[in-house]
Design a protein around this motif. Structure first.
Motif, mmCIF file in Angstrom:
data_model
loop_
_atom_site.group_PDB
_atom_site.id
_atom_site.type_symbol
_atom_site.label_atom_id
_atom_site.label_comp_id
_atom_site.label_asym_id
_atom_site.label_seq_id
_atom_site.Cartn_x
_atom_site.Cartn_y
_atom_site.Cartn_z
ATOM 1 N N GLY A 91 5.666 20.446 0.724
ATOM 2 C CA GLY A 91 4.213 20.243 1.064
ATOM 3 C C GLY A 91 3.992 19.996 2.538
ATOM 4 O O GLY A 91 3.068 20.392 3.015
ATOM 5 N N SER A 116 1.915 22.434 5.125
ATOM 6 C CA SER A 116 0.624 22.039 5.569
ATOM 7 C C SER A 116 0.740 21.720 7.013
ATOM 8 O O SER A 116 -0.321 21.831 7.643
ATOM 9 C CB SER A 116 0.428 20.641 4.723
ATOM 10 N N PHE A 132 -7.750 18.101 5.249
ATOM 11 C CA PHE A 132 -7.482 18.914 4.004
ATOM 12 C C PHE A 132 -6.342 18.670 3.259
ATOM 13 O O PHE A 132 -6.217 18.724 2.080
ATOM 14 C CB PHE A 132 -7.541 20.582 4.431
ATOM 15 N N VAL A 133 -5.289 18.406 4.118
ATOM 16 C CA VAL A 133 -4.045 17.899 3.359
ATOM 17 C C VAL A 133 -4.360 16.684 2.472
ATOM 18 O O VAL A 133 -3.850 16.391 1.342
ATOM 19 C CB VAL A 133 -2.903 17.633 4.385
ATOM 20 N N GLY A 149 -6.163 17.416 -0.611
ATOM 21 C CA GLY A 149 -5.472 18.200 -1.748
ATOM 22 C C GLY A 149 -4.370 17.387 -2.371
ATOM 23 O O GLY A 149 -4.117 17.456 -3.606
ATOM 24 N N ASP A 191 -5.280 27.575 8.395
ATOM 25 C CA ASP A 191 -4.795 26.449 8.646
ATOM 26 C C ASP A 191 -5.203 25.454 7.607
ATOM 27 O O ASP A 191 -4.353 24.694 7.254
ATOM 28 C CB ASP A 191 -5.063 25.936 10.067
ATOM 29 N N TRP A 192 -6.614 25.441 7.038
ATOM 30 C CA TRP A 192 -7.035 24.585 6.334
ATOM 31 C C TRP A 192 -6.613 24.922 4.855
ATOM 32 O O TRP A 192 -6.141 24.106 4.256
ATOM 33 C CB TRP A 192 -8.434 24.703 6.114
ATOM 34 N N ALA A 204 -3.708 26.386 4.088
ATOM 35 C CA ALA A 204 -2.238 25.903 4.179
ATOM 36 C C ALA A 204 -2.111 24.464 4.038
ATOM 37 O O ALA A 204 -1.557 23.890 3.231
ATOM 38 C CB ALA A 204 -1.516 26.544 5.363
ATOM 39 N N GLY A 205 -3.074 23.582 4.633
ATOM 40 C CA GLY A 205 -3.312 22.486 4.686
ATOM 41 C C GLY A 205 -3.428 21.837 3.161
ATOM 42 O O GLY A 205 -2.724 20.869 2.632
ATOM 43 N N ALA A 206 -4.642 22.275 2.715
ATOM 44 C CA ALA A 206 -4.807 21.886 1.356
ATOM 45 C C ALA A 206 -3.791 22.232 0.161
ATOM 46 O O ALA A 206 -3.577 21.520 -0.643
ATOM 47 C CB ALA A 206 -6.159 22.605 1.048
ATOM 48 N N ALA A 207 -3.217 23.530 0.315
ATOM 49 C CA ALA A 207 -2.212 23.886 -0.576
ATOM 50 C C ALA A 207 -1.099 22.976 -0.347
ATOM 51 O O ALA A 207 -0.349 22.583 -1.457
ATOM 52 C CB ALA A 207 -1.890 25.371 -0.343
ATOM 53 N N GLY A 208 -0.479 22.543 0.954
ATOM 54 C CA GLY A 208 0.561 21.773 1.199
ATOM 55 C C GLY A 208 0.133 20.308 0.467
ATOM 56 O O GLY A 208 1.057 19.691 0.167
ATOM 57 N N GLY A 209 -1.265 20.077 0.839
ATOM 58 C CA GLY A 209 -1.677 18.620 0.398
ATOM 59 C C GLY A 209 -1.480 18.435 -1.229
ATOM 60 O O GLY A 209 -0.945 17.492 -1.607
ATOM 61 N N LEU A 210 -1.763 19.501 -1.822
ATOM 62 C CA LEU A 210 -1.701 19.634 -3.193
ATOM 63 C C LEU A 210 -0.195 19.553 -3.713
ATOM 64 O O LEU A 210 -0.023 18.558 -4.860
ATOM 65 C CB LEU A 210 -1.945 20.994 -3.922
ATOM 66 N N LEU A 211 0.940 20.081 -3.006
ATOM 67 C CA LEU A 211 2.214 19.790 -3.429
ATOM 68 C C LEU A 211 2.577 18.531 -3.099
ATOM 69 O O LEU A 211 3.487 17.800 -4.129
ATOM 70 C CB LEU A 211 3.030 20.823 -2.489
ATOM 71 N N ILE A 212 2.251 17.748 -1.998
ATOM 72 C CA ILE A 212 2.337 16.485 -1.773
ATOM 73 C C ILE A 212 1.631 15.514 -2.821
ATOM 74 O O ILE A 212 2.688 14.686 -3.359
ATOM 75 C CB ILE A 212 2.013 15.858 -0.364
#
Lengths: 144, 140
Positions: free
Chosen positions: A17, A21, A45-46, A49, B3-4, B6-14
């Motif tokens: 993640g 991100s 956004f991170v 999410g 970027d946004w 990827a950020g949101a997708a990475g955030g979901l994983l976190i």
């Protein structure tokens, strides 16, 4: 055994993640903090999410116990205090200086070069300094 | 724009990682707490779990890096004094304040913890001031 496996899966997901991100790129983190320059909103956004599954997870804790033993952490009853504020200010300063916080510092260890290793060593040293520092702050007392 | 996403997708994983850690092991997934407890010896019976978490956190991105043809870029400053000062501040601050971006920011805010919200607003504000000063001094 399941607890250890779960911890490893969580560490792996956390690492993927952070990588995906772009949060192991210090320029993106400093870009988010750079409100007087070209602001980079990615970190927002991170955060957004990440908050979504966690908000659901907290709901699911109600009336349950953790799958692999133990108990859910009770909410801390005490209000924000001096240690919390002092700590957050110091952490924010360091975060701004290099664009690294503990998670990404560990996730990027293998490709962050010597600077990344030095940061991690300094960070662990800071964590050890926190033990006597907290004791000092607590005994200095009065002004909590 | 990408970027946004990827950020949101990475955030979901976190967030999923933090959710699994909570629902499975009953723990708050805070990077500074997991490492700090190992470093200062306050972690006792759960040392192995913490080591497993950190090992995966370090090695999995290393494997992705090995497979990713684009050059690695963390963009970290080359100024060693800045790196050491930043590391010391991050280590001291996160342990004194009981959490970092993952513990306070993700796990605290999602449960609407006042402490988590206050800490997150404070460290983001302190970070913004620091970056503004760095920019003013020409260090960014």
């Amino acid at each position: 055994m399941m607890r250890i496996l779960t911890a490893a899966v969580c560490g792996a997901l956390f690492g993927i993640g952070l990588y995906l991100s772009g949060m192991t790129d210090t320029r993106k983190v400093q870009g988010f903090l750079d409100v007087t320059g070209t602001w980079d909103p990615t970190l927002m956004f991170v955060m957004g999410g990440a908050l979504l599954p966690m908000a659901i997870a907290w709901r699911l804790t109600q009336g349950r116990t953790p799958r692999y033993g133990g108990s859910f952490p009770a909410p801390l009853q005490h209000r924000p205090d001096r240690n919390l504020a002092t700590g957050a200010i110091l952490f924010g300063m360091g975060w701004g200086l290099a664009g690294l916080c503990p998670g990404p510092a560990m996730a990027s260890l293998s490709y962050g070069g010597s600077g990344g290793v030095i940061f991690l060593v300094a960070m662990i040293a800071g964590m050890l300094i926190a033990v006597p520092a907290r004791r000092r702050l607590d005994t200095a007392g009065g002004l909590t | 724009m990408t970027d946004w996403i990827a950020g949101a997708a990475g955030g979901l994983l976190i967030g999923c990682a933090a959710a699994l850690y909570l629902l499975g092991n009953g723990k708050i997934m805070g990077a500074s707490g997991i490492l700090g407890g190992l470093a200062d010896g306050t972690a006792r019976h759960d040392r192995v779990e913490r080591i497993a978490f950190i090992s995966a956190l370090v090695t999995v991105p290393a494997i992705i890096r090995a497979l990713d043809p684009t050059p690695a870029a963390t963009g970290l400053t080359g100024n060693i004094f800045l790196i050491v000062a930043a590391g010391l501040l991050v280590g001291l601050g996160t342990r004194l304040g009981n959490g970092c971006t993952s513990g306070h920011g993700v796990c605290g805010i999602s449960r609407l913890s006042i402490r988590g919200i206050v800490a997150t607003v404070t460290f983001i504000a302190a970070g913004m001031v620091t970056v503004a000063v760095l920019r003013f001094l020409g260090g960014l």
